[in-house]
Structures are given as C-alpha cells and as structure tokens.
Design an enzyme around this catalytic site. Structure first.
Site, mmCIF file in Angstrom:
data_model
loop_
_atom_site.group_PDB
_atom_site.id
_atom_site.type_symbol
_atom_site.label_atom_id
_atom_site.label_comp_id
_atom_site.label_asym_id
_atom_site.label_seq_id
_atom_site.Cartn_x
_atom_site.Cartn_y
_atom_site.Cartn_z
ATOM 1 N N ASN A 186 -8.458 -1.176 13.386
ATOM 2 C CA ASN A 186 -9.874 -1.351 13.037
ATOM 3 C C ASN A 186 -10.090 -2.563 12.129
ATOM 4 O OD1 ASN A 186 -8.819 -0.493 10.646
ATOM 5 N ND2 ASN A 186 -10.082 1.326 10.442
ATOM 6 N N ASP A 235 0.831 -1.206 0.000
ATOM 7 C CA ASP A 235 0.000 0.000 0.000
ATOM 8 C C ASP A 235 0.865 1.256 0.000
ATOM 9 O OD1 ASP A 235 0.855 -0.213 2.639
ATOM 10 O OD2 ASP A 235 -1.145 -0.423 3.507
ATOM 11 N N HIS A 290 -8.212 -3.347 9.469
ATOM 12 C CA HIS A 290 -7.833 -3.212 8.061
ATOM 13 C C HIS A 290 -6.586 -4.032 7.733
ATOM 14 C CE1 HIS A 290 -5.413 0.652 9.126
ATOM 15 N NE2 HIS A 290 -4.530 -0.231 8.736
ATOM 16 N N GLU A 344 -9.918 -0.509 4.370
ATOM 17 C CA GLU A 344 -10.633 -0.108 5.575
ATOM 18 C C GLU A 344 -11.963 -0.862 5.692
ATOM 19 O OE1 GLU A 344 -9.210 1.626 7.723
ATOM 20 O OE2 GLU A 344 -8.480 3.566 7.033
HETATM 21 C C1 GLP Z 1 -1.206 0.949 8.398
HETATM 22 C C2 GLP Z 1 -0.828 0.363 7.024
HETATM 23 C C3 GLP Z 1 -0.883 -1.126 6.996
HETATM 24 C C4 GLP Z 1 -0.274 -1.661 8.274
HETATM 25 C C5 GLP Z 1 -1.199 -1.332 9.412
HETATM 26 C C6 GLP Z 1 -0.637 -1.695 10.773
HETATM 27 O O1 GLP Z 1 -2.226 1.876 8.294
HETATM 28 N N1 GLP Z 1 -1.612 0.852 5.938
HETATM 29 O O2 GLP Z 1 -0.208 -1.615 5.863
HETATM 30 O O3 GLP Z 1 -0.139 -3.061 8.189
HETATM 31 O O4 GLP Z 1 -1.620 0.018 9.383
HETATM 32 O O5 GLP Z 1 0.418 -0.856 11.111
HETATM 33 P P1 GLP Z 1 1.377 -1.124 12.341
HETATM 34 O O6 GLP Z 1 2.154 -2.350 11.991
HETATM 35 O O7 GLP Z 1 2.263 0.092 12.416
HETATM 36 O O8 GLP Z 1 0.526 -1.313 13.535
#
Ligand code: GLP
Length: 241
Positions: free
Chosen positions: A137, A69, A139, A144
């Site tokens: 949440n 992403d 995702h 989302e």
């Molecule tokens: C972000 C990214 C995701 C990531 C997720 C968790 O918003 N878009 O690709 O896996 O949230 O992030 P983290 O590993 O920092 O908790």
C-alpha cells in the site's frame, strides 16, 4: 524541504538484486567504516543480507545499525523484527549490541522510548544509508498511508492489508494491531536512501510512488523530497516484464 530530483532508478535482473544492493552497502562502509546503516526486515532484503554476508571483503567491525521498525509488544520473541534481523544479519556480521539501535517495542513508556530512539540516532549523526522495503500500500517502514511527511518515530495502527501481508510471519497467531516505526521525517534525514523493490506485485505501487502525487496516500512518494534516493528494482517491479 523541496522536491529536488526524481530518484535514480536502477533496474537489475532478479538474480543480481541482492548482490547489487550489497555492493552499495559495502561501498558505504568502505568510505565510512563506522557508517550508520538503517536496516529493514521483510522478504525483499533477504537476498541483500545473504549477498552482503557472502562477501569476504566487508568489514563490519565498526558499522552501526539502526532498526527501521518493529511490532508493538514484540519484545525479544522469535517473531520480533529484532530477532529476524539478528538471524539474517546482525549475528553473522557480529554487530555488537552497543552498535545496534533497537526500535523500542514495550508498550509501557513507548512514547518516551521513541523520542529516545530519535535522539540516539541524531547523536550518531543520522543514518548514512537507509535501506527500505516497499509495502503493497506504499508504506515505508510501518508508515502507513496518512502518515505525515515530517513524522517522528512513533506507534502506528497497522492497516488491514499490512496485517494480511504479515500473516505468514505470525504462523496462526494474531498479527499485532500496532507497529513502531522510524518516522518519515527521520527517514528523510538519512544522507542516502535505497528503496528496494522486487516482484511484479509491487510494480503498480512503485509506479505510484514515483509518478503519482507526493503525499500521505502513498508514503513512499515522500522519498522524492530527498536528494539522494536510489530505487533498486528488479525487472518485474520496474514493469519491464
Ligand atoms: C512490512 C515492513 C516493512 C517492509 C515492508 C515490505 O510491513 N513493516 O519494513 O519493508 O512491509 O515487506 P516485504 O519486503 O516482505 O514485501
């Protein structure tokens, strides 16, 4: 697509989280040196890339990487997920540019660029191993809640909670309102998926993904429609401490 199996959950101590995930990636490259790895950014995979790079026995020379992403409009700025992945993995692993499938981020022509991303990934034969983090949440990528289970790679509006969670990266700048993400339908075409989850604050979300209803309220729940998903959780995320 049918619900085939409950994902396997591997629970590890926090200090072995990175090394365990790294071993799964190394194993994929041992079997298929030109494997396509779908790679996420975020706090969760930091120890994974560190452990992978610390190993001397992994040959990245033919590996291919598909980004999961990106922020819409991030371009090559230091804040982009592309630069994040470069500095945490791609540069040290010396992955050549032609072996990196970047997530497009230029708002101009973004719809066509997302379709081109999906086509290129398909030409590569899809992801052999898709690594994912888990959003608070539910995702995955930037899919989302309300994302359809068959979604293609596309631009998505970011939820307030995701923008809050990403604030730390933006250091005072306003977090973009839109992200670009590999669709859930595309993620589910990976041959193997590993969902990386650590920390107690993700425990309730993980429980919902594994035991709640399968549907767009918790996008990670769609992973239960894939037959080869490993959830790699540390003890806190698994609710064991
Ligand atoms: C972000 C990214 C995701 C990531 C997720 C968790 O918003 N878009 O690709 O896996 O949230 O992030 P983290 O590993 O920092 O908790």
């Amino acid at each position: 697509m049918m619900t085939l199996s409950t994902p396997t959950v591997q629970v590890v101590a926090p200090e072995t989280f990175g090394a365990t995930a790294a071993e799964h990636i190394a194993a994929t490259l041992r079997v298929k040196p030109d494997a396509v790895l779908g790679l996420p950014t975020g706090n969760t995979p930091v120890p994974v890339y560190a452990a992978l790079l610390a190993r001397r026995d992994v040959n990245f020379s033919r590996a291919r990487v598909a980004m999961l992403d990106e922020y819409l409009g991030a371009g090559d700025r230091p804040i982009s997920f592309y630069q994040w992945l470069r500095s945490h993995f791609l540069a040290a692993a010396a992955i050549a540019p032609e072996r990196i499938l970047r997530m497009p981020s230029d708002p101009e022509g973004i719809v066509a660029a997302c379709a081109a991303y999906d086509r290129q990934l398909e030409q590569w034969g899809g992801c052999d191993l898709q690594l994912l983090g888990l959003g608070l949440n539910g995702h995955i990528g930037f899919n989302e809640p309300s994302s359809p289970g068959d979604s293609a790679t596309r631009v998505v509006p970011l939820s307030a909670s995701t923008r809050d969670a990403n604030e730390e990266y933006w250091q005072g700048e306003e977090v973009p309102e839109f992200g670009v993400t590999t669709g859930i339908g595309v993620i589910l075409r990976a041959k193997r998926i590993i969902l990386l989850v650590n920390g107690a604050r993700k425990a309730a979300t993980l429980r919902q993904a594994l035991d709640g209803p399968i549907g767009p309220d918790c996008p990670a729940s769609f992973l239960r429609r894939h037959r080869d998903v490993l959830v790699l959780a540390d003890r806190a995320a698994a609710g064991q401490e």
